[in-house]
Design a protein around this motif. Structure first.
Motif, mmCIF file in Angstrom:
data_model
loop_
_atom_site.group_PDB
_atom_site.id
_atom_site.type_symbol
_atom_site.label_atom_id
_atom_site.label_comp_id
_atom_site.label_asym_id
_atom_site.label_seq_id
_atom_site.Cartn_x
_atom_site.Cartn_y
_atom_site.Cartn_z
ATOM 1 N N ARG A 14 0.817 -1.216 0.000
ATOM 2 C CA ARG A 14 0.000 0.000 0.000
ATOM 3 C C ARG A 14 0.848 1.263 0.000
ATOM 4 O O ARG A 14 0.322 2.369 -0.106
ATOM 5 C CB ARG A 14 -0.931 -0.006 1.221
ATOM 6 C CG ARG A 14 -1.867 -1.209 1.237
ATOM 7 C CD ARG A 14 -2.647 -1.307 2.523
ATOM 8 N NE ARG A 14 -3.411 -2.547 2.577
ATOM 9 C CZ ARG A 14 -4.107 -2.961 3.631
ATOM 10 N NH1 ARG A 14 -4.121 -2.212 4.740
ATOM 11 N NH2 ARG A 14 -4.773 -4.096 3.606
ATOM 12 N N GLN A 15 2.148 1.090 0.146
ATOM 13 C CA GLN A 15 3.054 2.240 0.185
ATOM 14 C C GLN A 15 3.843 2.406 -1.119
ATOM 15 O O GLN A 15 4.685 3.299 -1.221
ATOM 16 C CB GLN A 15 4.026 2.087 1.363
ATOM 17 C CG GLN A 15 3.359 1.833 2.692
ATOM 18 C CD GLN A 15 2.282 2.861 3.013
ATOM 19 O OE1 GLN A 15 2.447 4.044 2.753
ATOM 20 N NE2 GLN A 15 1.184 2.397 3.595
ATOM 21 N N VAL A 16 3.562 1.561 -2.101
ATOM 22 C CA VAL A 16 4.264 1.658 -3.380
ATOM 23 C C VAL A 16 3.855 2.943 -4.098
ATOM 24 O O VAL A 16 2.676 3.309 -4.140
ATOM 25 C CB VAL A 16 3.962 0.435 -4.267
ATOM 26 C CG1 VAL A 16 4.517 0.616 -5.676
ATOM 27 C CG2 VAL A 16 4.532 -0.828 -3.637
ATOM 28 N N THR A 17 4.833 3.637 -4.660
ATOM 29 C CA THR A 17 4.620 4.835 -5.472
ATOM 30 C C THR A 17 5.477 4.717 -6.730
ATOM 31 O O THR A 17 6.291 3.785 -6.844
ATOM 32 C CB THR A 17 5.022 6.113 -4.717
ATOM 33 O OG1 THR A 17 6.456 6.180 -4.631
ATOM 34 C CG2 THR A 17 4.414 6.154 -3.308
ATOM 35 N N PRO A 18 5.350 5.644 -7.667
ATOM 36 C CA PRO A 18 6.227 5.607 -8.839
ATOM 37 C C PRO A 18 7.705 5.725 -8.493
ATOM 38 O O PRO A 18 8.562 5.404 -9.325
ATOM 39 C CB PRO A 18 5.753 6.810 -9.665
ATOM 40 C CG PRO A 18 4.306 6.966 -9.304
ATOM 41 C CD PRO A 18 4.255 6.639 -7.843
ATOM 42 N N ARG A 19 8.041 6.151 -7.280
ATOM 43 C CA ARG A 19 9.442 6.266 -6.867
ATOM 44 C C ARG A 19 9.996 4.963 -6.292
ATOM 45 O O ARG A 19 11.191 4.869 -6.022
ATOM 46 C CB ARG A 19 9.602 7.380 -5.831
ATOM 47 C CG ARG A 19 9.383 8.784 -6.370
ATOM 48 C CD ARG A 19 9.871 9.813 -5.376
ATOM 49 N NE ARG A 19 11.321 9.736 -5.188
ATOM 50 C CZ ARG A 19 11.960 10.110 -4.080
ATOM 51 N NH1 ARG A 19 11.275 10.556 -3.034
ATOM 52 N NH2 ARG A 19 13.284 10.022 -4.004
ATOM 53 N N THR A 20 9.150 3.971 -6.087
ATOM 54 C CA THR A 20 9.645 2.668 -5.637
ATOM 55 C C THR A 20 10.602 2.110 -6.697
ATOM 56 O O THR A 20 10.310 2.186 -7.890
ATOM 57 C CB THR A 20 8.476 1.700 -5.404
ATOM 58 O OG1 THR A 20 7.607 2.262 -4.408
ATOM 59 C CG2 THR A 20 8.959 0.342 -4.943
#
Length: 306
Positions: free
Chosen positions: A221-227
């Motif tokens: 749930r904490q994944v973003t495009p910056r992962t």
């Protein structure tokens, strides 16, 4: 299968002789944040428990093939102990044959709980990035690899690298803690629902964590495009940490357009490490090598501009 394993074992033997002798580096030489007296560290039968002074153990690349890539390896063990031989030293020895400089992370666990493990893994990334020239590594090619609960810790590093809980107020907090890539082996990802590994959740978050904390540490749930780009490896036969954990993380990566690759094998119980005799699952080091090579991580890094 044996044709594959023998060359790996021979390469491992060569690497052990060729690589620099391991060096143990203190992670917090200025003092461990929130330090407490929990008694001596317990180390035996391939496991570490009761860690209070986190460290990095350096295993250098084979002397004829250093490529500048570094990987921090976080062994699993449910945040209760760490399988340092099977999911630490063995991985480091294999990675050495690929020219990778490896740092096996000994992190704090249930005796401290969240956010201590997160602080440790992010400190490790910051430390290596700040001392990249000293270790002969590229500061833009630092990855984190983890298995089981160590996979959760690696995934936490890849999603919570800017989270305030991962900072401790030192000058190194100014250095980026974002890993450049992740390798997740049968990782714990979910902290609630049918896929959750409740033992890891209790050890990390306590018996009665808040819903906010459960949400935060459900790292899909904490994944973003910056992962960072991620490789996931898991098996259908894993009865301890269901394969759905990797699927949830892969779906989140895909939704956020993060480059990702996933291998789901039929055979292989939880904690398989580099074990032979598991049909296609025993071939995962080849798949991982191919992924690292395709991303340019096994090609020698260009010299830094002067």
């Amino acid at each position: 299968m044996k044709k594959f394993v023998l060359p790996i074992l021979l390469a491992m033997t060569f690497s052990c002789a060729a690589a620099a002798a391991p060096n143990v580096l203190p992670l917090w030489p200025e003092g461990v944040p929130g330090k407490k007296d929990i008694g001596p560290e317990q180390n035996g039968k391939g496991y570490i428990q009761n860690t209070s002074n986190p460290t990095l153990t350096l295993v250098g690349p084979a002397v004829d093939r250093p490529n500048g890539t570094a990987i921090i390896v976080a062994p699993g063990g449910g945040y209760v102990r760490q399988a340092v031989d099977r999911e630490g030293t063995q991985y480091a020895t294999w990675l050495s044959t690929l020219g990778v400089t490896t740092f096996v992370l000994n992190y704090r666990m249930q005796e401290f709980g969240h956010p201590a493990p997160l602080q440790d893994v992010l400190r490790a990334v910051r430390l290596l990035r700040s001392r990249a020239a000293e270790f002969g590594i590229d500061p833009n090619r630092i990855g984190v690899m983890g298995s089981s609960a160590g996979g959760h810790l690696a995934a936490s590093a890849g999603t919570l690298f800017d989270n305030p809980a991962g900072r401790t107020g030192t000058d190194l907090d100014k250095v980026s803690a974002r890993p450049d890539f992740l390798v997740l082996m049968y990782p714990v990802i979910a902290m609630e629902g049918p896929a959750a590994h409740m033992g890891s959740r209790k050890a990390l978050l306590g018996a009665n964590p808040s819903q906010e904390l459960v949400q935060l540490m459900s790292v899909d749930r904490q994944v973003t495009p910056r992962t960072p780009p991620t490789l996931l490896i898991h098996t259908q036969a894993d009865a301890a940490v269901p394969v759905e954990n990797s699927i949830l993380f892969y779906q989140a990566l895909t939704k956020n357009k993060v480059p990702a690759e996933m291998y789901l094998f039929e055979q292989g119980a939880h904690g398989m490490g580099m074990r032979d005799g598991l049909a296609n699952a025993s071939q995962w080091p080849r798949r991982a090598e191919e992924w690292l090579r395709a991303r340019g991580l096994l090609t020698p890094a260009a010299p830094a501009a002067k």
